[in-house]
Design a protein around this motif. Sequence first.
Motif, PDB file in Angstrom:
ATOM      1  N   ALA A 159      40.655  43.537  50.556  1.00 52.51           N
ATOM      2  CA  ALA A 159      39.805  43.499  49.361  1.00 52.51           C
ATOM      3  C   ALA A 159      40.423  44.300  48.230  1.00 52.51           C
ATOM      4  O   ALA A 159      40.436  43.868  47.075  1.00 52.51           O
ATOM      5  CB  ALA A 159      38.422  44.042  49.697  1.00 52.51           C
ATOM      6  N   ASN A 160      40.945  45.484  48.559  1.00 53.75           N
ATOM      7  CA  ASN A 160      41.548  46.311  47.516  1.00 53.75           C
ATOM      8  C   ASN A 160      42.849  45.707  47.011  1.00 53.75           C
ATOM      9  O   ASN A 160      43.171  45.837  45.827  1.00 53.75           O
ATOM     10  CB  ASN A 160      41.787  47.733  48.039  1.00 53.75           C
ATOM     11  CG  ASN A 160      40.515  48.555  47.991  1.00 53.75           C
ATOM     12  OD1 ASN A 160      39.527  48.136  47.395  1.00 53.75           O
ATOM     13  ND2 ASN A 160      40.555  49.709  48.627  1.00 53.75           N
ATOM     14  N   ASP A 161      43.597  45.080  47.897  1.00 55.87           N
ATOM     15  CA  ASP A 161      44.826  44.407  47.462  1.00 55.87           C
ATOM     16  C   ASP A 161      44.502  43.316  46.448  1.00 55.87           C
ATOM     17  O   ASP A 161      45.163  43.173  45.428  1.00 55.87           O
ATOM     18  CB  ASP A 161      45.551  43.801  48.661  1.00 55.87           C
ATOM     19  CG  ASP A 161      46.272  44.859  49.482  1.00 55.87           C
ATOM     20  OD1 ASP A 161      46.388  46.000  48.976  1.00 55.87           O
ATOM     21  OD2 ASP A 161      46.694  44.549  50.606  1.00 55.87           O
ATOM     22  N   ALA A 162      43.465  42.551  46.755  1.00 58.67           N
ATOM     23  CA  ALA A 162      43.076  41.464  45.851  1.00 58.67           C
ATOM     24  C   ALA A 162      42.612  42.024  44.511  1.00 58.67           C
ATOM     25  O   ALA A 162      42.929  41.489  43.440  1.00 58.67           O
ATOM     26  CB  ALA A 162      41.951  40.641  46.487  1.00 58.67           C
ATOM     27  N   ARG A 163      41.883  43.150  44.577  1.00 62.80           N
ATOM     28  CA  ARG A 163      41.389  43.759  43.334  1.00 62.80           C
ATOM     29  C   ARG A 163      42.554  44.300  42.506  1.00 62.80           C
ATOM     30  O   ARG A 163      42.575  44.163  41.270  1.00 62.80           O
ATOM     31  CB  ARG A 163      40.412  44.892  43.679  1.00 62.80           C
ATOM     32  CG  ARG A 163      39.671  45.434  42.482  1.00 62.80           C
ATOM     33  CD  ARG A 163      38.481  46.292  42.917  1.00 62.80           C
ATOM     34  NE  ARG A 163      37.678  46.649  41.757  1.00 62.80           N
ATOM     35  CZ  ARG A 163      37.866  47.738  41.043  1.00 62.80           C
ATOM     36  NH1 ARG A 163      38.849  48.577  41.351  1.00 62.80           N
ATOM     37  NH2 ARG A 163      37.093  48.003  39.988  1.00 62.80           N
ATOM     38  N   ALA A 164      43.515  44.897  43.185  1.00 64.40           N
ATOM     39  CA  ALA A 164      44.692  45.408  42.471  1.00 64.40           C
ATOM     40  C   ALA A 164      45.456  44.271  41.801  1.00 64.40           C
ATOM     41  O   ALA A 164      45.942  44.417  40.672  1.00 64.40           O
ATOM     42  CB  ALA A 164      45.598  46.162  43.441  1.00 64.40           C
ATOM     43  N   ALA A 165      45.510  43.132  42.485  1.00 64.19           N
ATOM     44  CA  ALA A 165      46.187  41.974  41.891  1.00 64.19           C
ATOM     45  C   ALA A 165      45.434  41.484  40.670  1.00 64.19           C
ATOM     46  O   ALA A 165      46.031  41.096  39.659  1.00 64.19           O
ATOM     47  CB  ALA A 165      46.302  40.862  42.937  1.00 64.19           C
ATOM     48  N   GLN A 166      44.097  41.523  40.748  1.00 68.25           N
ATOM     49  CA  GLN A 166      43.286  41.139  39.577  1.00 68.25           C
ATOM     50  C   GLN A 166      43.530  42.091  38.420  1.00 68.25           C
ATOM     51  O   GLN A 166      43.658  41.689  37.263  1.00 68.25           O
ATOM     52  CB  GLN A 166      41.800  41.147  39.940  1.00 68.25           C
ATOM     53  CG  GLN A 166      41.342  39.982  40.790  1.00 68.25           C
ATOM     54  CD  GLN A 166      39.864  40.098  41.107  1.00 68.25           C
ATOM     55  OE1 GLN A 166      39.413  41.095  41.645  1.00 68.25           O
ATOM     56  NE2 GLN A 166      39.119  39.071  40.766  1.00 68.25           N
ATOM     57  N   PHE A 167      43.570  43.372  38.718  1.00 65.57           N
ATOM     58  CA  PHE A 167      43.829  44.397  37.703  1.00 65.57           C
ATOM     59  C   PHE A 167      45.130  44.102  36.962  1.00 65.57           C
ATOM     60  O   PHE A 167      45.218  44.214  35.742  1.00 65.57           O
ATOM     61  CB  PHE A 167      43.941  45.778  38.364  1.00 65.57           C
ATOM     62  CG  PHE A 167      42.812  46.702  38.020  1.00 65.57           C
ATOM     63  CD1 PHE A 167      42.510  46.997  36.695  1.00 65.57           C
ATOM     64  CD2 PHE A 167      42.057  47.291  39.014  1.00 65.57           C
ATOM     65  CE1 PHE A 167      41.473  47.858  36.372  1.00 65.57           C
ATOM     66  CE2 PHE A 167      41.011  48.158  38.708  1.00 65.57           C
ATOM     67  CZ  PHE A 167      40.721  48.438  37.390  1.00 65.57           C
ATOM     68  N   LYS A 168      46.145  43.726  37.731  1.00 63.20           N
ATOM     69  CA  LYS A 168      47.475  43.505  37.136  1.00 63.20           C
ATOM     70  C   LYS A 168      47.450  42.378  36.111  1.00 63.20           C
ATOM     71  O   LYS A 168      48.258  42.357  35.186  1.00 63.20           O
ATOM     72  CB  LYS A 168      48.498  43.189  38.235  1.00 63.20           C
ATOM     73  CG  LYS A 168      48.927  44.413  39.018  1.00 63.20           C
ATOM     74  CD  LYS A 168      49.923  44.060  40.094  1.00 63.20           C
ATOM     75  CE  LYS A 168      51.298  43.779  39.543  1.00 63.20           C
ATOM     76  NZ  LYS A 168      52.288  43.630  40.647  1.00 63.20           N
ATOM     77  N   ARG A 169      46.531  41.448  36.274  1.00 64.19           N
ATOM     78  CA  ARG A 169      46.485  40.304  35.350  1.00 64.19           C
ATOM     79  C   ARG A 169      45.704  40.616  34.073  1.00 64.19           C
ATOM     80  O   ARG A 169      45.746  39.841  33.125  1.00 64.19           O
ATOM     81  CB  ARG A 169      45.851  39.092  36.061  1.00 64.19           C
ATOM     82  CG  ARG A 169      46.747  38.476  37.124  1.00 64.19           C
ATOM     83  CD  ARG A 169      46.264  37.092  37.503  1.00 64.19           C
ATOM     84  NE  ARG A 169      44.975  37.120  38.190  1.00 64.19           N
ATOM     85  CZ  ARG A 169      44.844  37.226  39.519  1.00 64.19           C
ATOM     86  NH1 ARG A 169      45.916  37.321  40.282  1.00 64.19           N
ATOM     87  NH2 ARG A 169      43.650  37.235  40.069  1.00 64.19           N
ATOM     88  N   LEU A 170      44.972  41.735  34.055  1.00 61.55           N
ATOM     89  CA  LEU A 170      44.142  42.048  32.890  1.00 61.55           C
ATOM     90  C   LEU A 170      44.962  42.671  31.768  1.00 61.55           C
ATOM     91  O   LEU A 170      45.892  43.450  32.037  1.00 61.55           O
ATOM     92  CB  LEU A 170      43.019  43.014  33.294  1.00 61.55           C
ATOM     93  CG  LEU A 170      41.993  42.462  34.279  1.00 61.55           C
ATOM     94  CD1 LEU A 170      41.034  43.565  34.713  1.00 61.55           C
ATOM     95  CD2 LEU A 170      41.220  41.315  33.656  1.00 61.55           C
TER      96      LEU A 170
END
Lengths: 134, 261
Positions: free
Chosen positions: B24-35
Amino acid sequence: MRMRTQRSLQDGRRMRRLVLLTLGGFASAAHAHHSSAMFDAQQSLTLSGTVKQFQWSNPHCWIQVTVNDKTGPVEWSVEMGSPSQLFRSGWRPTILHAGEAIVVVVHPMRDGSKGGQFVSATHADGTPFERPSK
Amino acid sequence: MRYRALVAAILWLTTAAAPGATPANDARAAQFKRLPNWTGLWVTSVWQVGLSGRPAGGEQELRENLQLIKAPPYNPEWNNRYLAGLQDKALMDSRNATLKACTRSFPALMEAAWQFQIATLPEETLLVFENGQVRHVYTDGRPHPSGDDIWPTPLGDSVGHWERDTLVVDTVARLSSEPLAPRAWVSMLSDSARFTERVHLVDANTLEDRLRIDDPVAFAHPWDITLRYSRVTEMSRMIPTNCSENDRNPIVDGKIIITQP
């Protein structure tokens, strides 16, 4: 006490009112905290005196200036922007000190009370107030 | 051999136990990177003020630059109401002379003098203003609440999504009893007003909010407004504004006065 009142020409004032009415039919200003309709932006008053107190506070900073009138010392309240706005203009709470001479130009209160909106300020010799070096 | 197995077990345990290693945190970190990175302080380009707290060009400059005080594209019925309101000069003078406002409704908040910060999180974008107001724009895919879970508020309810580097915000349920903005005292909207914002970075120091106000009850057609913001470069931290700290401007007999300290 030294006060100079600079009034605009009557025609200029009428024209400005006409422009304001044309732009929206409203009276005058309002900003982050309160309307500036209380100040007469058409008049500039120069006060020469000494700083009694510098209030670095929200929603406005204030310079309390003691001016020697014919009747004796009179205290004026000069309203400025917020600490955030002053900070952006290079001012800090330490820039003014009680007892130092100041020449401050204001737009005076319309009701004749001893207050005004800050326009500019200098030391008595005309030099600007600057932030003390660190 | 036993030593290698022990090291491998320790490594597995330490990585598995690390808080950032969960799926879950990996996915969130990936989302963060796109912002996009919109950190820093922003302030509307209309309110570039000096020591007085007012723009150098005074009221006239403000009236030329403020977008929300312009005449909305009302339909004939609402336009008649608007024009009638403009004729009540005494009422407007009174409202203007006694205006003391340390908060704004939406969309006036987006054209106020207060600095703000933007926090872009995967779940929501927060617009944090120096006067303490916060806009929550939920970007986790949720719809607006329905039924009696939603009611009109000064800022309304905002949800959004990202289209590449543009934040698209949809706002409804804005309190219709609030005038559109200070100075726009008779510019009213209906309960059906809907707001769409497209917020994006124009350049490193300029943020733009393309705002469309659609009010099928009050307007003849949607109203498009462009609001611009400049990066604040003179300071690197927000200094909160608290109107009650040293308020020396009470209203007495319908006028704002100055009190002695």
